[in-house]
Design a protein around this motif. Structure first.
Motif, mmCIF file in Angstrom:
data_model
loop_
_atom_site.group_PDB
_atom_site.id
_atom_site.type_symbol
_atom_site.label_atom_id
_atom_site.label_comp_id
_atom_site.label_asym_id
_atom_site.label_seq_id
_atom_site.Cartn_x
_atom_site.Cartn_y
_atom_site.Cartn_z
ATOM 1 N N LEU A 8 54.845 34.919 31.891
ATOM 2 C CA LEU A 8 53.977 35.051 32.876
ATOM 3 C C LEU A 8 52.501 35.159 32.376
ATOM 4 N N LYS A 9 51.421 34.868 33.034
ATOM 5 C CA LYS A 9 50.150 34.953 32.622
ATOM 6 C C LYS A 9 49.767 36.159 33.283
ATOM 7 N N GLN A 10 48.969 37.097 32.905
ATOM 8 C CA GLN A 10 48.804 38.394 33.190
ATOM 9 C C GLN A 10 47.249 38.359 33.845
ATOM 10 N N PRO A 11 46.966 39.197 34.885
ATOM 11 C CA PRO A 11 45.680 39.276 35.356
ATOM 12 C C PRO A 11 44.536 39.470 34.546
ATOM 13 N N ASP A 12 43.415 39.134 34.698
ATOM 14 C CA ASP A 12 42.133 39.260 33.992
ATOM 15 C C ASP A 12 41.796 40.803 34.320
ATOM 16 N N TRP A 13 42.459 41.820 33.812
ATOM 17 C CA TRP A 13 42.031 43.217 34.458
ATOM 18 C C TRP A 13 40.394 43.673 34.153
ATOM 19 N N GLU A 14 40.058 43.276 32.922
ATOM 20 C CA GLU A 14 38.591 43.384 32.594
ATOM 21 C C GLU A 14 37.712 43.037 33.639
ATOM 22 N N ASN A 15 37.901 42.100 34.445
ATOM 23 C CA ASN A 15 36.894 41.352 35.223
ATOM 24 C C ASN A 15 37.251 41.786 36.602
ATOM 25 N N ILE A 16 38.350 42.628 37.100
ATOM 26 C CA ILE A 16 38.544 43.228 38.536
ATOM 27 C C ILE A 16 37.879 44.278 38.634
ATOM 28 N N ASP A 17 37.185 44.359 39.865
ATOM 29 C CA ASP A 17 36.767 45.837 40.157
ATOM 30 C C ASP A 17 37.708 46.294 41.076
ATOM 31 N N LEU A 18 38.538 47.463 40.509
ATOM 32 C CA LEU A 18 39.769 47.969 41.181
ATOM 33 C C LEU A 18 39.176 49.093 42.460
ATOM 34 N N LYS A 19 38.026 49.138 42.460
ATOM 35 C CA LYS A 19 37.421 49.919 43.756
ATOM 36 C C LYS A 19 37.176 48.883 44.963
ATOM 37 N N THR A 20 37.101 47.712 44.826
ATOM 38 C CA THR A 20 36.968 46.869 45.912
ATOM 39 C C THR A 20 37.804 45.811 46.037
ATOM 40 N N THR A 21 39.155 46.156 45.272
ATOM 41 C CA THR A 21 40.354 45.523 45.368
ATOM 42 C C THR A 21 41.482 46.097 46.094
ATOM 43 N N SER A 22 42.130 45.399 47.180
ATOM 44 C CA SER A 22 43.269 45.920 48.106
ATOM 45 C C SER A 22 44.450 45.379 47.694
#
Length: 214
Positions: free
Chosen positions: A104-118
């Protein structure tokens, strides 16, 4: 600090504030401005079941027609500190949800703004797959489907906005006779962009329900 704002609410507040600013800048008719002010005030107020002084203060301030864009941006930045970020699951949790997927390919968490992510969606171009995770009543759920490499303008089934969309094709199994059905939905090819437009969650949950294994 009490984090009472959900990412989609923050996105909605930001979008409606920017629309109101554009009205201040481009419209001279006072009645039209008043109408847009009322719409904006009502919309932001109705995003929340309870009253919050921070939201009331914000909406009252942006009702001033002379307010500058820089002032609004500063106010929005202040509200951002009250946003509840998307709860990032562990790699093991993701592997458990997508247990049928090898390597499984994992999400690129470093480039995800979790405060604008639903929700979090990521593409595996090697497998032509898209993986999506979200929380339904605090429970982590995931769906996976084939993602067409063809990108075209259209309406996204998730955010309900115009975007660059691709066909997401999922295979679902019926409860009764064990037959499989393929379901297709056009969704944003780029989930980051989708989240930036996602100002209500109905479309997200409808999409998840339509493509989940029955």
């Amino acid at each position: 600090m009490n984090n009472f704002i959900q990412p989609y609410q923050f996105v909605s507040i930001k979008a409606h504030s920017e629309q109101l600013l554009n009205v201040y800048k481009s419209v001279n008719d006072f009645k039209t401005i008043e109408t847009f002010q009322a719409i904006t005030y009502d919309h932001i107020s109705q995003l929340f079941n309870e009253k919050h002084s921070e939201i009331e203060d914000f909406t009252n301030i942006i009702m001033h027609q002379k307010i500058k864009r820089a002032q609004v941006e500063k106010l929005i930045l202040g509200l951002r500190s009250y946003v509840e970020p998307f709860n990032q699951p562990s790699s093991k949790q993701l592997e458990k949800i997508f247990k049928k997927t090898k390597k499984l390919k994992q999400p690129d968490w470093e480039n995800i703004d979790l405060k604008t992510t639903s929700y979090v969606g990521w593409n595996d171009s090697g497998k032509q797959k898209k993986f999506i995770i979200a929380y339904e009543q605090d429970k982590l759920v995931g769906v996976v489907g084939e993602l067409s490499p063809t990108i075209k303008p259209g309406i996204c089934s998730v955010c309900k906005k115009e975007s660059n969309v691709s066909m997401f094709l999922s295979t679902t199994k019926s409860k009764g006779d064990g037959t499989y059905t393929k379901n297709g939905n056009y969704i944003c090819h780029d989930s980051k962009h989708c989240n930036q437009q996602l100002d209500q969650l109905d479309g997200l949950y409808e999409f998840i329900q339509s493509v989940k294994m029955k």
